[in-house]
Scaffold this active site. Structure first.
Site, PDB file in Angstrom:
ATOM      1  N   MET A 179     -45.782 -23.863-114.640  1.00 37.73           N
ATOM      2  CA  MET A 179     -45.459 -24.135-113.391  1.00 37.73           C
ATOM      3  C   MET A 179     -45.605 -22.924-112.621  1.00 37.73           C
ATOM      4  O   MET A 179     -45.269 -21.739-113.191  1.00 37.73           O
ATOM      5  CB  MET A 179     -43.890 -24.651-113.236  1.00 37.73           C
ATOM      6  CG  MET A 179     -43.585 -24.721-111.964  1.00 37.73           C
ATOM      7  SD  MET A 179     -42.037 -25.586-111.764  1.00 37.73           S
ATOM      8  CE  MET A 179     -40.613 -24.256-112.453  1.00 37.73           C
ATOM      9  N   ASN A 180     -46.178 -22.900-111.317  1.00 39.21           N
ATOM     10  CA  ASN A 180     -46.148 -21.489-110.507  1.00 39.21           C
ATOM     11  C   ASN A 180     -45.193 -22.102-109.113  1.00 39.21           C
ATOM     12  O   ASN A 180     -44.346 -22.752-109.016  1.00 39.21           O
ATOM     13  CB  ASN A 180     -47.055 -20.607-110.421  1.00 39.21           C
ATOM     14  CG  ASN A 180     -48.384 -21.206-110.148  1.00 39.21           C
ATOM     15  OD1 ASN A 180     -48.969 -21.862-111.058  1.00 39.21           O
ATOM     16  ND2 ASN A 180     -48.900 -21.099-109.005  1.00 39.21           N
ATOM     17  N   ASP A 181     -46.207 -21.525-108.217  1.00 38.08           N
ATOM     18  CA  ASP A 181     -45.636 -21.742-106.729  1.00 38.08           C
ATOM     19  C   ASP A 181     -44.601 -23.179-106.415  1.00 38.08           C
ATOM     20  O   ASP A 181     -45.297 -24.242-106.750  1.00 38.08           O
ATOM     21  CB  ASP A 181     -46.686 -21.493-105.581  1.00 38.08           C
ATOM     22  CG  ASP A 181     -47.587 -20.787-105.837  1.00 38.08           C
ATOM     23  OD1 ASP A 181     -48.437 -20.392-105.088  1.00 38.08           O
ATOM     24  OD2 ASP A 181     -47.381 -19.776-107.014  1.00 38.08           O
ATOM     25  N   ARG A 212     -55.575 -19.088 -98.352  1.00 36.10           N
ATOM     26  CA  ARG A 212     -55.115 -19.902 -98.762  1.00 36.10           C
ATOM     27  C   ARG A 212     -53.288 -20.119 -98.151  1.00 36.10           C
ATOM     28  O   ARG A 212     -52.980 -18.951 -97.917  1.00 36.10           O
ATOM     29  CB  ARG A 212     -55.024 -19.600-100.358  1.00 36.10           C
ATOM     30  CG  ARG A 212     -54.755 -18.211-100.920  1.00 36.10           C
ATOM     31  CD  ARG A 212     -55.076 -18.283-102.388  1.00 36.10           C
ATOM     32  NE  ARG A 212     -54.759 -16.825-102.891  1.00 36.10           N
ATOM     33  CZ  ARG A 212     -55.468 -15.938-103.002  1.00 36.10           C
ATOM     34  NH1 ARG A 212     -56.768 -15.907-102.536  1.00 36.10           N
ATOM     35  NH2 ARG A 212     -55.042 -14.575-103.496  1.00 36.10           N
ATOM     36  N   TRP A 261     -51.300 -20.525-116.740  1.00 39.17           N
ATOM     37  CA  TRP A 261     -51.986 -20.988-115.505  1.00 39.17           C
ATOM     38  C   TRP A 261     -53.431 -21.622-115.750  1.00 39.17           C
ATOM     39  O   TRP A 261     -54.075 -21.166-116.696  1.00 39.17           O
ATOM     40  CB  TRP A 261     -52.059 -19.686-114.687  1.00 39.17           C
ATOM     41  CG  TRP A 261     -52.827 -20.114-113.187  1.00 39.17           C
ATOM     42  CD1 TRP A 261     -52.166 -20.575-112.043  1.00 39.17           C
ATOM     43  CD2 TRP A 261     -54.135 -20.295-112.835  1.00 39.17           C
ATOM     44  NE1 TRP A 261     -52.896 -20.760-111.339  1.00 39.17           N
ATOM     45  CE2 TRP A 261     -54.146 -20.807-111.810  1.00 39.17           C
ATOM     46  CE3 TRP A 261     -55.228 -19.798-113.622  1.00 39.17           C
ATOM     47  CZ2 TRP A 261     -55.624 -20.795-110.801  1.00 39.17           C
ATOM     48  CZ3 TRP A 261     -56.585 -20.042-112.646  1.00 39.17           C
ATOM     49  CH2 TRP A 261     -56.500 -20.406-111.722  1.00 39.17           C
TER      50      TRP A 261
END
Lengths: 173, 634
Positions: free
Chosen positions: B121-123, B246, B147
């Protein structure tokens, strides 16, 4: 077409000059890039070994670097497998190292490559930073258990390559 | 030998295990008194004190950057403590616990921090309160704990603490997000409609912005999503690199009645935030001016922009503006992987924001958190009228460990954000109050007097899931009397001054968590108070991972920063311990530190908590409440 016409000769000379000039410029670009890494000579060796480096931008150079990390990792895994036969006493530590290099080749390298292609240099940097850490952890695990490491050169080589590629990637940030 | 009379418990001076006092605010406080065991306890405590002194001398392990496993003893503390450096046992040999056992790795999973069942998981994405449910979307790589090609994971909650995992909300099924469904934000329109803007990495790896909305707006769980057929709605504008565009924000209303968003980017090394206006989230107009820019800060990721109330105790809807309001600009700095924010003034007509203090501008001033904390994003919770902050907390162990355990990354505990009314120059962050519902089985200690150079083991039923609230007071007399001061002390730097082992006259003192009984492993969270030549005190708040684990393949940095302390305030800290994550808050949330910790020994029943005062001169009086934290449903 009149091949001996002065115009043709001039055109050909200009073309050769431009090609030579741009090749020199690419070489300069590679040299300058490598100057910004911890091991400029190693960096040059890796990048120049791939002919595509002559037409590469920074991202492409980084991708060549990541591929070199992969090749080195694959080679080291083979070495570990061989060592498990020849030095069975070291097997627990060699298993740890095998997992470390497995992570480099099958997780860090693909992740870094994908991140470079997508323009998210920070994830690419993380992958190369981890590759260096995995090599250091492998090396230390021998002395932790009181053994002499049979892989010092390999672990150092991976550490150095990973740090070079990490430095190139940081230039993209 | 310490006497065990009741007066001892009221005015304790011992370095022994404390029988906790009844009372306090929790359920079922633990009371245990064993007068007959006091001699044995004293001897054990004396040994532990010596062990602590020895342990804090520390083994300054060679950084992982060298290939030698050298053991370097940092400067000893002299014979007067009765400790010989020869009595120190180096931490080498088969004692060390590699490789990682599944027991150790299993322990690392948290009890009350959001994390998916497995992989990466990230952001945090699109956090929102909609039709009675809190929604959290997140960058998710379903194939490996690293990632990769990212999709939007999704979970819902009634209370921000207990979660129900839902199917993937958005996959990489369009050309315009084929290489990744990246970060985005949700906006609730006045009529209750929900829209999402997110970044797609196209089949050619160009960064574009896309519009998506719920397939069925009447579904409170928002399971299915529709991508606007006319996507992308925004492509990189001229002058902006196709890979520097982004993380669109939540939209807010302009004076003209349009919607406005901001998107981080960079021009050379100047971090900037582009501004777009729209009426329908489908066609946008780029403003000539950026919202703000700061040279030298590099790419701004995950920009966040929101109002905070000058006087009020509530959060504000993102569109609120007016004289009683300041605005925060926050950005995640790609270059150094930290989240920075700054408080300033927004000019709605120009679409420009100016910091109150340019020296503390975005990217060069205050951070949300001085540990591991990135890609954070707030949302306005209209149900409870608060602004809530989510953040991605990555792993700081090796990828090999992440592969073994099958997962990587957590979300921090959600925090409310308010302007600090006392200082006016920073925000305060505090865990959402719902987290308190996990508290159980309180242990309370009141007015423990901890002499310089002492260690107090705290008797607790368990120590892997805790909520610790503590207050400290330095003895005034020592503080006033202290003359041997220099400005060197106020130049203390948590990261560089050697952690809890480095003694000053007035610090460090605090609490060490995930501690093994011999302090072979422990993670101190502490205050370090320095007195300058002008007589003023400067207080630092640090979390020290340098001895958090015997493992050689985990990060052992020391994090922290200065924390403002107003006149008359006691020093206070709150620590949430949840297995491999420790979140620490000083002075009600003025300075926050998130740490990742991977002990090999101080786990399960072997994890303990100690109170310590490693100052050379001052005595500290401490009062603590420690709750066991139940696990949430995650």
């Amino acid at each position: 077409m009149n091949f001996s016409s002065p115009l043709t000769i001039l055109f050909t000379l200009l073309l050769l000059h431009e090609t030579l000039y741009s090749t020199m410029a690419d070489q300069k670009f590679i040299e300058n890039t490598c100057k910004g890494t911890p091991s400029p000579n190693l960096c040059l060796k890796i990048l120049l070994a791939n002919p595509k480096s002559q037409n590469s931008d920074l991202t492409d150079l980084a991708l060549i670097g990541v591929a070199a990390v992969k090749d080195k990792g694959v080679e080291i895994i083979r070495q570990i497998v061989a060592l498990k036969s020849s030095k069975p006493k070291l097997r627990p530590t060699l298993n740890y190292c095998e997992e470390a290099y497995h992570a480099v080749v099958y997780a860090d390298v693909p992740s870094s490559s994908e991140a470079l292609r997508g323009g998210l240099a920070k994830f690419a940097e993380d992958g190369m930073a981890d590759s260096a850490v995995e090599s250091q952890a492998c090396e230390r695990s021998f002395s932790e258990h009181g053994w002499m490491s049979p892989m010092t050169d390999s672990n150092k080589a991976m550490n150095d390559v990973a740090n070079v590629v990490r430095a190139i990637i940081r230039m993209l940030l | 030998m310490a006497s065990s009379s009741p007066s001892d418990l009221e005015n304790p001076h011992a370095t022994c295990s404390y029988a906790p006092l009844p009372g306090g605010t929790g359920d079922e406080p633990t009371v245990s008194r064993h007068p007959k065991k006091s001699a044995a306890i004293f001897l054990v405590c004396a040994f532990l004190s010596l062990a602590f002194v020895v342990a804090l001398i520390g083994v300054d392990k060679a950084e992982l950057n060298t290939n030698e496993a050298a053991v370097v003893l940092s400067r000893g503390r002299g014979v007067d403590k009765g400790v010989s450096e020869k009595s120190f046992r180096p931490l080498l040999g088969a004692e060390n616990s590699y490789p990682w056992s599944s027991n150790m790795l299993d322990w690392q999973r948290t009890g009350f921090h959001f994390q998916p069942k497995n992989n990466w998981m990230n952001d945090p994405n699109g956090p929102v309160f909609y039709k009675g449910w809190y929604h959290l979307f997140y960058q998710y790589h379903p194939d490996a704990p690293v990632w990769g090609k990212i999709v939007w994971g999704h979970a819902v909650s009634k209370d921000l603490v207990n979660w129900r995992h839902l199917p993937i909300a958005m996959e990489t099924d369009q050309w315009y997000d084929e290489q990744g469904v990246w970060t985005g934000s949700a906006t609730i329109l006045p009529d209750g409609q929900l829209v999402v803007l997110y970044t797609g990495s196209t089949n050619e790896s160009v960064q574009v912005q896309n519009l998506a909305y719920p397939a069925d707006p009447s579904d409170p769980l928002l399971i299915n999503w529709v991508k606007y057929p006319g996507n992308p709605v925004l492509v990189p504008p001229p002058g902006i690199d196709e890979k520097d565009f982004r993380d669109p924000t939540t939209a807010w209303k302009t004076p003209e009645g349009k919607w406005r968003i901001t998107i981080g980017s960079k021009v050379n090394k100047t971090g900037i935030s582009l501004v777009y206006d729209t009426e329908d989230f489908k066609s946008f107009e780029l403003l000539d001016q950026v919202l703000h820019a700061v040279p030298g800060t590099g790419m701004w990721e995950c920009v966040d922009f929101y109002p905070i109330s000058k006087q009020g105790e509530n959060g504000l809807d993102t569109s609120i503006d007016g004289p009683g309001v300041k605005h925060v600009v926050k950005a995640s700095m790609d270059d150094d992987r930290n989240d920075y924010y700054s408080i300033g003034t927004y000019d709605a007509l120009k679409g420009k924001w100016t910091p109150d203090n340019p020296a503390s501008d975005v990217g060069i001033g205050l951070r949300y958190d001085y540990g591991i904390y990135y890609a954070s994003k707030t949302f306005y919770d209209q149900d409870k009228q608060r602004r809530v902050l989510w953040s991605w907390i990555k792993e700081t162990d090796t990828e090999a460990s992440d592969i073994s355990k099958g997962w990587a990354s957590l979300m921090g505990v959600p925090r409310t954000i308010l302007l600090d009314k006392k200082t006016q120059t920073n925000i305060i962050q505090w865990p959402v109050e719902e987290i308190n519902r996990l508290r159980t089985n309180a242990t309370v200690f009141k007015n423990l007097v901890v002499e310089a150079g002492s260690l107090v083991p705290l008797e607790l039923p368990a120590a892997s899931q805790l909520d610790i609230v503590a207050e400290f007071e330095l003895d005034e007399a020592t503080v006033m009397r202290l003359n041997d001061v220099s400005d060197a002390d106020v130049a203390y730097d948590c990261a560089k001054n050697g952690g809890a082992a480095t003694r000053g006259a007035l610090g460090p003192f605090g609490i060490t968590v995930l501690a093994h009984e011999g302090l072979i492993e422990h993670t101190p969270v502490y205050f370090y108070v320095a007195k300058g030549v002008d007589g003023n005190l400067k207080t630092f708040f640090c979390a020290d991972q340098s001895r958090s684990s015997s493992a050689m393949d985990v990060d052992k940095s020391i994090y922290g920063n200065v924390v403002p302390v107003m006149k008359g305030e006691k020093l206070s800290m709150r620590i949430l311990v949840d297995h491999s994550i420790v979140e620490s808050f000083a002075q009600g949330g003025r300075t926050c530190i998130t740490s990742r910790v991977y002990p090999t020994k101080a786990i399960y029943n072997n994890a303990q908590v100690f109170l310590f005062n490693n100052a050379t001169a001052a005595t500290v009086t401490a009062s603590l409440s420690i709750w066991q934290m139940k696990s949430a449903q995650i």
